[in-house]
Design a protein around this motif. Structure first.
Motif, PDB file in Angstrom:
ATOM      1  N   SER A  51       0.927  -1.152   0.156  1.00  0.00           N
ATOM      2  CA  SER A  51      -0.109   0.137  -0.031  1.00  0.00           C
ATOM      3  C   SER A  51       0.729   1.300  -0.035  1.00  0.00           C
ATOM      4  O   SER A  51       0.762   2.186  -0.867  1.00  0.00           O
ATOM      5  CB  SER A  51      -0.769  -0.216   1.233  1.00  0.00           C
ATOM      6  OG  SER A  51      -1.857  -0.920   1.235  1.00  0.00           O
ATOM      7  N   LEU A  52       1.857   1.351   0.928  1.00  0.00           N
ATOM      8  CA  LEU A  52       2.719   2.605   1.049  1.00  0.00           C
ATOM      9  C   LEU A  52       3.671   2.478  -0.272  1.00  0.00           C
ATOM     10  O   LEU A  52       3.722   3.793  -0.611  1.00  0.00           O
ATOM     11  CB  LEU A  52       3.744   2.383   2.283  1.00  0.00           C
ATOM     12  CG  LEU A  52       3.116   2.024   3.667  1.00  0.00           C
ATOM     13  CD1 LEU A  52       4.013   2.037   4.575  1.00  0.00           C
ATOM     14  CD2 LEU A  52       2.202   3.438   3.937  1.00  0.00           C
ATOM     15  N   GLY A  53       3.694   1.811  -0.921  1.00  0.00           N
ATOM     16  CA  GLY A  53       4.663   1.880  -2.068  1.00  0.00           C
ATOM     17  C   GLY A  53       3.867   2.262  -3.374  1.00  0.00           C
ATOM     18  O   GLY A  53       4.252   3.139  -4.009  1.00  0.00           O
ATOM     19  N   ALA A  54       2.674   1.538  -3.539  1.00  0.00           N
ATOM     20  CA  ALA A  54       2.054   1.835  -4.547  1.00  0.00           C
ATOM     21  C   ALA A  54       1.204   3.041  -4.674  1.00  0.00           C
ATOM     22  O   ALA A  54       0.645   3.361  -5.666  1.00  0.00           O
ATOM     23  CB  ALA A  54       0.555   0.662  -4.620  1.00  0.00           C
ATOM     24  N   LEU A  55       1.387   3.844  -3.388  1.00  0.00           N
ATOM     25  CA  LEU A  55       0.479   4.950  -3.435  1.00  0.00           C
ATOM     26  C   LEU A  55       1.405   6.085  -4.371  1.00  0.00           C
ATOM     27  O   LEU A  55       0.340   6.739  -5.052  1.00  0.00           O
ATOM     28  CB  LEU A  55       0.744   5.711  -2.085  1.00  0.00           C
ATOM     29  CG  LEU A  55       0.066   7.130  -1.712  1.00  0.00           C
ATOM     30  CD1 LEU A  55      -1.610   7.079  -2.281  1.00  0.00           C
ATOM     31  CD2 LEU A  55       0.392   7.675  -0.377  1.00  0.00           C
ATOM     32  N   PHE A  56       2.548   5.916  -4.723  1.00  0.00           N
ATOM     33  CA  PHE A  56       3.066   7.096  -5.432  1.00  0.00           C
ATOM     34  C   PHE A  56       3.524   6.142  -6.734  1.00  0.00           C
ATOM     35  O   PHE A  56       3.621   6.981  -7.907  1.00  0.00           O
ATOM     36  CB  PHE A  56       4.256   7.576  -4.787  1.00  0.00           C
ATOM     37  CG  PHE A  56       3.628   8.521  -3.549  1.00  0.00           C
ATOM     38  CD1 PHE A  56       3.192   9.782  -3.764  1.00  0.00           C
ATOM     39  CD2 PHE A  56       3.787   8.131  -2.475  1.00  0.00           C
ATOM     40  CE1 PHE A  56       2.505  10.647  -2.884  1.00  0.00           C
ATOM     41  CE2 PHE A  56       3.537   9.008  -1.404  1.00  0.00           C
ATOM     42  CZ  PHE A  56       3.005  10.362  -1.718  1.00  0.00           C
ATOM     43  N   SER A  57       3.869   5.125  -6.526  1.00  0.00           N
ATOM     44  CA  SER A  57       4.661   4.463  -7.718  1.00  0.00           C
ATOM     45  C   SER A  57       3.595   4.138  -8.755  1.00  0.00           C
ATOM     46  O   SER A  57       3.995   4.306 -10.115  1.00  0.00           O
ATOM     47  CB  SER A  57       5.226   3.092  -7.451  1.00  0.00           C
ATOM     48  OG  SER A  57       4.282   2.267  -6.766  1.00  0.00           O
ATOM     49  N   ARG A  58       2.328   3.960  -8.733  1.00  0.00           N
ATOM     50  CA  ARG A  58       1.236   3.660  -9.537  1.00  0.00           C
ATOM     51  C   ARG A  58       0.294   4.838  -9.741  1.00  0.00           C
ATOM     52  O   ARG A  58      -0.770   4.762 -10.527  1.00  0.00           O
ATOM     53  CB  ARG A  58       0.629   2.424  -9.116  1.00  0.00           C
ATOM     54  CG  ARG A  58       0.906   1.002  -9.642  1.00  0.00           C
ATOM     55  CD  ARG A  58       0.100   0.181  -9.364  1.00  0.00           C
ATOM     56  NE  ARG A  58      -1.201   0.296  -9.446  1.00  0.00           N
ATOM     57  CZ  ARG A  58      -2.202  -0.339  -8.918  1.00  0.00           C
ATOM     58  NH1 ARG A  58      -1.997  -1.385  -7.841  1.00  0.00           N
ATOM     59  NH2 ARG A  58      -3.496  -0.199  -9.111  1.00  0.00           N
ATOM     60  N   ALA A  59       0.840   5.834  -9.287  1.00  0.00           N
ATOM     61  CA  ALA A  59      -0.243   7.090  -9.502  1.00  0.00           C
ATOM     62  C   ALA A  59      -0.075   7.633 -10.551  1.00  0.00           C
ATOM     63  O   ALA A  59       1.031   7.931 -11.302  1.00  0.00           O
ATOM     64  CB  ALA A  59       0.082   8.071  -8.225  1.00  0.00           C
ATOM     65  N   ASP A  60      -1.063   8.027 -11.457  1.00  0.00           N
ATOM     66  CA  ASP A  60      -1.137   8.651 -12.748  1.00  0.00           C
ATOM     67  C   ASP A  60      -1.808  10.238 -12.526  1.00  0.00           C
ATOM     68  O   ASP A  60      -3.055  10.227 -12.425  1.00  0.00           O
ATOM     69  CB  ASP A  60      -1.963   7.812 -13.686  1.00  0.00           C
ATOM     70  CG  ASP A  60      -1.975   8.598 -14.984  1.00  0.00           C
ATOM     71  OD1 ASP A  60      -1.254   9.682 -15.319  1.00  0.00           O
ATOM     72  OD2 ASP A  60      -2.710   8.029 -16.076  1.00  0.00           O
ATOM     73  N   TYR A  61      -1.030  11.090 -12.195  1.00  0.00           N
ATOM     74  CA  TYR A  61      -1.747  12.168 -11.932  1.00  0.00           C
ATOM     75  C   TYR A  61      -1.985  13.101 -13.146  1.00  0.00           C
ATOM     76  O   TYR A  61      -2.783  14.203 -12.857  1.00  0.00           O
ATOM     77  CB  TYR A  61      -0.458  13.293 -11.422  1.00  0.00           C
ATOM     78  CG  TYR A  61       0.025  12.802  -9.681  1.00  0.00           C
ATOM     79  CD1 TYR A  61      -0.851  12.851  -8.628  1.00  0.00           C
ATOM     80  CD2 TYR A  61       1.051  12.067  -9.568  1.00  0.00           C
ATOM     81  CE1 TYR A  61      -0.580  12.380  -7.436  1.00  0.00           C
ATOM     82  CE2 TYR A  61       1.324  11.624  -8.389  1.00  0.00           C
ATOM     83  CZ  TYR A  61       0.535  11.695  -7.250  1.00  0.00           C
ATOM     84  OH  TYR A  61       0.957  11.032  -6.072  1.00  0.00           O
ATOM     85  N   GLY A  62      -1.845  12.616 -14.356  1.00  0.00           N
ATOM     86  CA  GLY A  62      -2.294  13.217 -15.411  1.00  0.00           C
ATOM     87  C   GLY A  62      -3.912  12.975 -15.629  1.00  0.00           C
ATOM     88  O   GLY A  62      -4.580  13.795 -16.295  1.00  0.00           O
ATOM     89  N   GLN A  63      -4.481  11.940 -14.900  1.00  0.00           N
ATOM     90  CA  GLN A  63      -5.876  11.633 -14.694  1.00  0.00           C
ATOM     91  C   GLN A  63      -6.616  12.815 -14.026  1.00  0.00           C
ATOM     92  O   GLN A  63      -8.077  12.955 -14.232  1.00  0.00           O
ATOM     93  CB  GLN A  63      -6.187  10.392 -14.262  1.00  0.00           C
ATOM     94  CG  GLN A  63      -5.608   9.162 -14.752  1.00  0.00           C
ATOM     95  CD  GLN A  63      -6.577   8.960 -16.214  1.00  0.00           C
ATOM     96  OE1 GLN A  63      -7.480   9.435 -16.410  1.00  0.00           O
ATOM     97  NE2 GLN A  63      -5.623   8.255 -17.079  1.00  0.00           N
ATOM     98  N   LEU A  64      -5.815  13.831 -13.310  1.00  0.00           N
ATOM     99  CA  LEU A  64      -6.568  14.810 -12.679  1.00  0.00           C
ATOM    100  C   LEU A  64      -6.898  16.055 -13.596  1.00  0.00           C
ATOM    101  O   LEU A  64      -7.500  16.827 -13.329  1.00  0.00           O
ATOM    102  CB  LEU A  64      -5.538  15.238 -11.547  1.00  0.00           C
ATOM    103  CG  LEU A  64      -5.261  14.202 -10.282  1.00  0.00           C
ATOM    104  CD1 LEU A  64      -4.170  15.095  -9.567  1.00  0.00           C
ATOM    105  CD2 LEU A  64      -6.671  14.151  -9.548  1.00  0.00           C
ATOM    106  N   LEU A  65      -6.407  15.879 -15.026  1.00  0.00           N
ATOM    107  CA  LEU A  65      -6.481  16.866 -15.953  1.00  0.00           C
ATOM    108  C   LEU A  65      -7.388  16.420 -16.771  1.00  0.00           C
ATOM    109  O   LEU A  65      -7.883  15.431 -17.089  1.00  0.00           O
ATOM    110  CB  LEU A  65      -5.035  17.314 -16.422  1.00  0.00           C
ATOM    111  CG  LEU A  65      -4.002  17.667 -15.540  1.00  0.00           C
ATOM    112  CD1 LEU A  65      -2.574  18.134 -16.247  1.00  0.00           C
ATOM    113  CD2 LEU A  65      -4.484  19.017 -14.673  1.00  0.00           C
TER     114      LEU A  65
END
Length: 257
Positions: A107-121
């Protein structure tokens, strides 16, 4: 006299035209927030109990509205508190269930490693996620109601030109605002970490998938989903009723039952 909503605050500060614009934006925000809860709630009812989606939209929302507007404020407040405890309790149980399944490090690792912040746009042909987060974490529309509830019935005690009761109410309102903002932010970050670890990117409906897991995951998710939707609906209905009372009082020039 009567309710003081965002419309009255804006009217006193910037005039009637600004109050009209602010009031219109307030209603638009409330419609957006309530619609999001109705849609997700109906989706859950339809998936879990097999009832038609339209029925899931109308019946629970209507019952919640009748309860919010037809019950005594203290009863609604206590129910809202119980739903809040249900939501927080569901999160705690979900964390424990995630630890029990051995996924806490993931959980701790996946929070940022799999995040796709492009989906916020905004993207062509795709949903834009950022407005959902803005609405869920924005609670300014409820502040006049919170302040009124916390200051209602307080006695004015003026000593050396200072209003001690008002100062005490202001401190309590600020404390409630700080805690009320910190808790959902922490829960959102926790939810992002856990759901990212437990749900594969190929799953189209993460919430339905979590509800189909074992009791250690599905029961906490059901509790937090019910609590989150219920508290948002009740809070939004109370804020809208507060706003409507204020508008009627301003229009009539006095307040009555």
């Amino acid at each position: 006299e009567g309710a003081i909503s965002v419309a009255t605050v804006i009217r006193y500060a910037f005039g009637k035209k600004a109050a009209l614009v602010g009031g219109t934006l307030f209603i638009a925000q409330m419609v957006a927030v309530v619609t999001a809860q109705v849609v997700k709630g109906a989706e859950l009812f339809s998936d879990r109990f097999g009832i038609p989606y339209l029925v899931g939209c109308l019946v629970p929302t209507t019952l919640a509205g009748l309860f919010a507007f037809g019950s005594k404020p203290e009863v609604v407040d206590r129910t809202n508190t119980a739903l809040t405890l249900m939501m927080v309790g569901g999160f705690v149980a979900l964390i424990i269930g995630t630890i029990a399944t051995g996924n806490i490090r993931k959980s701790l690792g996946a929070l940022f490693s799999r995040a796709d912040y492009g989906q916020l746009l905004p993207r062509s042909g795709g949903a834009w996620a950022l407005p959902v987060f803005i609405n869920m974490l924005c609670f300014g529309q409820s502040m006049p109601l919170v302040v009124e509830r916390m200051t209602h019935g307080s006695k004015v005690n003026i000593v050396n030109g200072e209003d001690e009761a008002r100062a005490s109410s202001l401190f309590r309102a600020r404390s409630a605002t700080l805690l009320g903002a910190a808790v959902p932010l922490a829960l959102t970050i926790t939810w992002a970490a856990i759901s990212t670890a437990l749900v594969s990117p190929s799953i189209s409906n993460p919430l339905a998938f979590l509800l189909s897991r074992g009791p250690a995951i599905s029961i906490p998710v059901g509790l937090l989903a019910t609590g989150a939707i219920g508290t948002t609906l009740l809070g939004s209905f109370l804020a809208m009723g507060h706003f409507a009372s204020d508008i009627v009082c301003m229009k009539l020039g006095y307040c009555s039952l």
